[in-house]
Design a protein around this motif. Sequence first.
Motif, PDB file in Angstrom:
ATOM      1  N   THR A   1       0.992  -1.601  -0.064  1.00  0.00           N
ATOM      2  CA  THR A   1      -0.187   0.310   0.036  1.00  0.00           C
ATOM      3  C   THR A   1       0.440   1.406  -0.104  1.00  0.00           C
ATOM      4  O   THR A   1       1.777   1.066   0.752  1.00  0.00           O
ATOM      5  CB  THR A   1      -0.819   0.339   1.089  1.00  0.00           C
ATOM      6  N   VAL A   2       0.531   1.864  -0.786  1.00  0.00           N
ATOM      7  CA  VAL A   2       1.317   3.441  -0.461  1.00  0.00           C
ATOM      8  C   VAL A   2       0.212   5.014  -1.391  1.00  0.00           C
ATOM      9  O   VAL A   2      -0.580   4.147  -1.565  1.00  0.00           O
ATOM     10  CB  VAL A   2       2.016   3.591  -1.959  1.00  0.00           C
ATOM     11  N   LYS A   3      -0.170   5.974  -0.177  1.00  0.00           N
ATOM     12  CA  LYS A   3      -0.611   6.898   0.164  1.00  0.00           C
ATOM     13  C   LYS A   3       0.165   8.288  -0.938  1.00  0.00           C
ATOM     14  O   LYS A   3       1.421   8.318  -0.353  1.00  0.00           O
ATOM     15  CB  LYS A   3      -1.143   7.268   1.221  1.00  0.00           C
ATOM     16  N   ASP A   4      -0.472   8.411  -1.905  1.00  0.00           N
ATOM     17  CA  ASP A   4       0.392  10.217  -2.940  1.00  0.00           C
ATOM     18  C   ASP A   4      -0.747  10.770  -3.983  1.00  0.00           C
ATOM     19  O   ASP A   4      -1.230  10.425  -3.021  1.00  0.00           O
ATOM     20  CB  ASP A   4       1.716   9.053  -3.591  1.00  0.00           C
ATOM     21  N   THR A   5      -0.348  11.963  -4.142  1.00  0.00           N
ATOM     22  CA  THR A   5      -0.809  12.512  -4.544  1.00  0.00           C
ATOM     23  C   THR A   5      -0.703  11.948  -6.141  1.00  0.00           C
ATOM     24  O   THR A   5      -1.062  12.551  -7.427  1.00  0.00           O
ATOM     25  CB  THR A   5      -0.431  13.971  -4.454  1.00  0.00           C
ATOM     26  N   GLU A   6       0.558  11.729  -6.645  1.00  0.00           N
ATOM     27  CA  GLU A   6       0.949  10.802  -7.902  1.00  0.00           C
ATOM     28  C   GLU A   6       1.105   9.362  -7.880  1.00  0.00           C
ATOM     29  O   GLU A   6       2.161   8.835  -7.515  1.00  0.00           O
ATOM     30  CB  GLU A   6       1.365  11.865  -8.779  1.00  0.00           C
ATOM     31  N   PHE A   7       0.848   8.954  -9.346  1.00  0.00           N
ATOM     32  CA  PHE A   7       1.887   7.873  -9.614  1.00  0.00           C
ATOM     33  C   PHE A   7       2.104   7.475 -11.446  1.00  0.00           C
ATOM     34  O   PHE A   7       1.491   8.296 -11.614  1.00  0.00           O
ATOM     35  CB  PHE A   7       0.621   6.998  -8.805  1.00  0.00           C
ATOM     36  N   ASP A   8       2.775   6.825 -11.520  1.00  0.00           N
ATOM     37  CA  ASP A   8       3.363   6.526 -12.470  1.00  0.00           C
ATOM     38  C   ASP A   8       3.390   5.229 -12.624  1.00  0.00           C
ATOM     39  O   ASP A   8       4.265   4.210 -11.854  1.00  0.00           O
ATOM     40  CB  ASP A   8       3.705   6.727 -13.429  1.00  0.00           C
ATOM     41  N   ILE A   9       2.377   4.363 -12.971  1.00  0.00           N
ATOM     42  CA  ILE A   9       2.520   2.800 -13.175  1.00  0.00           C
ATOM     43  C   ILE A   9       2.906   2.055 -14.804  1.00  0.00           C
ATOM     44  O   ILE A   9       1.996   3.053 -15.435  1.00  0.00           O
ATOM     45  CB  ILE A   9       0.952   2.008 -13.706  1.00  0.00           C
ATOM     46  N   ARG A  10       3.985   1.615 -14.379  1.00  0.00           N
ATOM     47  CA  ARG A  10       4.554   1.187 -16.437  1.00  0.00           C
ATOM     48  C   ARG A  10       4.928  -0.307 -16.517  1.00  0.00           C
ATOM     49  O   ARG A  10       5.009  -1.310 -15.590  1.00  0.00           O
ATOM     50  CB  ARG A  10       6.303   1.667 -16.468  1.00  0.00           C
ATOM     51  N   THR A  11       4.744  -1.151 -17.401  1.00  0.00           N
ATOM     52  CA  THR A  11       4.675  -2.457 -17.343  1.00  0.00           C
ATOM     53  C   THR A  11       4.518  -3.076 -18.718  1.00  0.00           C
ATOM     54  O   THR A  11       5.314  -1.968 -20.330  1.00  0.00           O
ATOM     55  CB  THR A  11       2.902  -3.301 -17.224  1.00  0.00           C
ATOM     56  N   ARG A  12       5.710  -3.995 -19.228  1.00  0.00           N
ATOM     57  CA  ARG A  12       6.124  -4.196 -20.465  1.00  0.00           C
ATOM     58  C   ARG A  12       5.173  -4.551 -22.132  1.00  0.00           C
ATOM     59  O   ARG A  12       6.620  -4.278 -22.467  1.00  0.00           O
ATOM     60  CB  ARG A  12       6.639  -5.255 -20.268  1.00  0.00           C
ATOM     61  N   LYS A  13       4.056  -4.851 -21.000  1.00  0.00           N
ATOM     62  CA  LYS A  13       2.998  -4.345 -22.297  1.00  0.00           C
ATOM     63  C   LYS A  13       2.522  -3.737 -22.065  1.00  0.00           C
ATOM     64  O   LYS A  13       1.733  -3.363 -20.943  1.00  0.00           O
ATOM     65  CB  LYS A  13       3.154  -5.810 -23.791  1.00  0.00           C
ATOM     66  N   PRO A  14       1.445  -3.263 -23.473  1.00  0.00           N
ATOM     67  CA  PRO A  14       0.186  -2.155 -22.450  1.00  0.00           C
ATOM     68  C   PRO A  14      -0.538  -2.945 -22.032  1.00  0.00           C
ATOM     69  O   PRO A  14      -1.250  -4.195 -22.719  1.00  0.00           O
ATOM     70  CB  PRO A  14      -0.427  -1.528 -23.918  1.00  0.00           C
ATOM     71  N   ARG A  15      -1.304  -2.489 -20.867  1.00  0.00           N
ATOM     72  CA  ARG A  15      -2.705  -3.277 -20.006  1.00  0.00           C
ATOM     73  C   ARG A  15      -3.881  -3.161 -19.844  1.00  0.00           C
ATOM     74  O   ARG A  15      -2.876  -1.032 -20.011  1.00  0.00           O
ATOM     75  CB  ARG A  15      -1.822  -3.852 -18.570  1.00  0.00           C
ATOM     76  N   PRO A  16      -4.784  -2.912 -20.464  1.00  0.00           N
ATOM     77  CA  PRO A  16      -5.800  -1.890 -19.883  1.00  0.00           C
ATOM     78  C   PRO A  16      -6.306  -1.481 -18.569  1.00  0.00           C
ATOM     79  O   PRO A  16      -5.825  -2.511 -17.871  1.00  0.00           O
ATOM     80  CB  PRO A  16      -7.464  -2.835 -20.684  1.00  0.00           C
ATOM     81  N   VAL A  17      -6.728  -0.069 -18.773  1.00  0.00           N
ATOM     82  CA  VAL A  17      -7.031   0.465 -17.171  1.00  0.00           C
ATOM     83  C   VAL A  17      -8.621   0.554 -17.514  1.00  0.00           C
ATOM     84  O   VAL A  17      -9.213   0.990 -17.792  1.00  0.00           O
ATOM     85  CB  VAL A  17      -6.247   1.950 -16.686  1.00  0.00           C
ATOM     86  N   ASN A  18      -8.974  -0.140 -16.108  1.00  0.00           N
ATOM     87  CA  ASN A  18     -10.393  -0.083 -15.620  1.00  0.00           C
ATOM     88  C   ASN A  18     -10.737   1.287 -14.664  1.00  0.00           C
ATOM     89  O   ASN A  18     -10.069   1.083 -13.597  1.00  0.00           O
ATOM     90  CB  ASN A  18     -10.807  -1.426 -15.281  1.00  0.00           C
ATOM     91  N   THR A  19     -11.268   2.165 -15.198  1.00  0.00           N
ATOM     92  CA  THR A  19     -11.851   3.444 -14.215  1.00  0.00           C
ATOM     93  C   THR A  19     -13.539   3.332 -14.250  1.00  0.00           C
ATOM     94  O   THR A  19     -13.891   3.468 -14.578  1.00  0.00           O
ATOM     95  CB  THR A  19     -11.459   5.305 -14.869  1.00  0.00           C
ATOM     96  N   ASP A  20     -13.730   2.785 -12.840  1.00  0.00           N
ATOM     97  CA  ASP A  20     -15.503   3.116 -12.262  1.00  0.00           C
ATOM     98  C   ASP A  20     -16.315   1.939 -13.167  1.00  0.00           C
ATOM     99  O   ASP A  20     -17.522   2.875 -13.366  1.00  0.00           O
ATOM    100  CB  ASP A  20     -15.903   4.782 -12.072  1.00  0.00           C
ATOM    101  N   GLY A  21     -15.487   0.960 -13.811  1.00  0.00           N
ATOM    102  CA  GLY A  21     -16.317  -0.461 -14.110  1.00  0.00           C
ATOM    103  C   GLY A  21     -16.336   0.135 -15.602  1.00  0.00           C
ATOM    104  O   GLY A  21     -16.888  -1.134 -16.155  1.00  0.00           O
ATOM    105  N   ASP A  22     -15.421   0.728 -16.449  1.00  0.00           N
ATOM    106  CA  ASP A  22     -15.803   0.822 -17.565  1.00  0.00           C
ATOM    107  C   ASP A  22     -13.940   1.132 -18.052  1.00  0.00           C
ATOM    108  O   ASP A  22     -12.522   2.195 -17.386  1.00  0.00           O
ATOM    109  CB  ASP A  22     -16.135   1.807 -18.797  1.00  0.00           C
ATOM    110  N   ILE A  23     -13.732   0.052 -19.282  1.00  0.00           N
ATOM    111  CA  ILE A  23     -11.831   0.504 -19.599  1.00  0.00           C
ATOM    112  C   ILE A  23     -11.837   1.870 -19.969  1.00  0.00           C
ATOM    113  O   ILE A  23     -12.490   2.414 -21.401  1.00  0.00           O
ATOM    114  CB  ILE A  23     -11.754  -1.189 -20.627  1.00  0.00           C
ATOM    115  N   VAL A  24     -10.336   2.049 -20.507  1.00  0.00           N
ATOM    116  CA  VAL A  24     -10.690   3.858 -20.792  1.00  0.00           C
ATOM    117  C   VAL A  24      -9.421   4.040 -21.435  1.00  0.00           C
ATOM    118  O   VAL A  24      -9.522   4.909 -22.406  1.00  0.00           O
ATOM    119  CB  VAL A  24     -11.153   4.816 -19.799  1.00  0.00           C
TER     120      VAL A  24
END
Length: 295
Positions: A252-275
């Motif tokens: 767990t981490v608390k902050d005001t800003e994050f970057d997430i990087r993966t080897r290949k693009p992975r879908p991101v779901n916001t509030d139930g929808d892939i955006v």
Amino acid sequence: MTKSLARRRALMLVNPNARRGGEGLDSLVARLAEGGVDAVVERFETPDEVSADIVRRQHEADLVIVCGGDGTINSAAKGVLATGLPMGILPMGTANDLARTLAIPEDLLAAADIITAGATRRIDLGEVNGHPFFNVASIGVAADLARGLTREAKRRWGKLGYALAAIKVLASARPFSAQIISGSGRVRVRTLQIAVGNGVHYGGGAIVHQDATIEDGHLDLYSLELRNVWKFGLMLGAFRRGEHGAWHEVRTVKDTEFDIRTRKPRPVNTDGDIVTTTPAHFVIRPSAVTVFAPA
């Protein structure tokens, strides 16, 4: 019921495909009118219409009322952010996590009374790659769940539909590699899911973090780093209470800003929808939106 001294005009946006989207609109409009809010009902076919309609008609309204679930409310975020109009919520969806966070009841007439009472709160808005979210954005299991949970399953099974779909997704879940970058540094992980929360509730009532609020100006991240996916079953109670950080497999981490990087693009779901997809840049917009909520 508290009545306003001056009448207010509301743009009432209805998702007819929401689980309760066909319920008693006439009685809701009448209840709002009794409390001094004159609502003009607009039904929409696609989420893209919602924010565009708010911006286009902003000079005709004193407030916006969104009738639907978390996905519908999410689709209104850019519109209320751009116009500054306060937003009322009539929870007609399956999970209704933002309504739960704000203590707005699922009884629609009671929710309408909250709007007419006029008490408001300023709440934070999360953002990933320019896409807003109120509750949570996820990479991994929850994103796979969002892709597999059909509108028909939500309408037919309600919250049980989430559980059935989750079991199916977990059975085939595999960990992936990711890099998490925050103000405290960067770390490489093997994880089943990375979730970044802005609000309190997500997934039909789970809690992002036991200390989270939607007004604290921070994002709450957790990474689910399990070797055995079935151990998640033992952790369900902790996730429902927001105490999952006590397990050593959950970072767990608390902050005001994050970057997430993966080897290949992975879908991101916001509030139930892939955006969007990774790489994903997360930021917080503190006190960005005004909502009607219990005083």
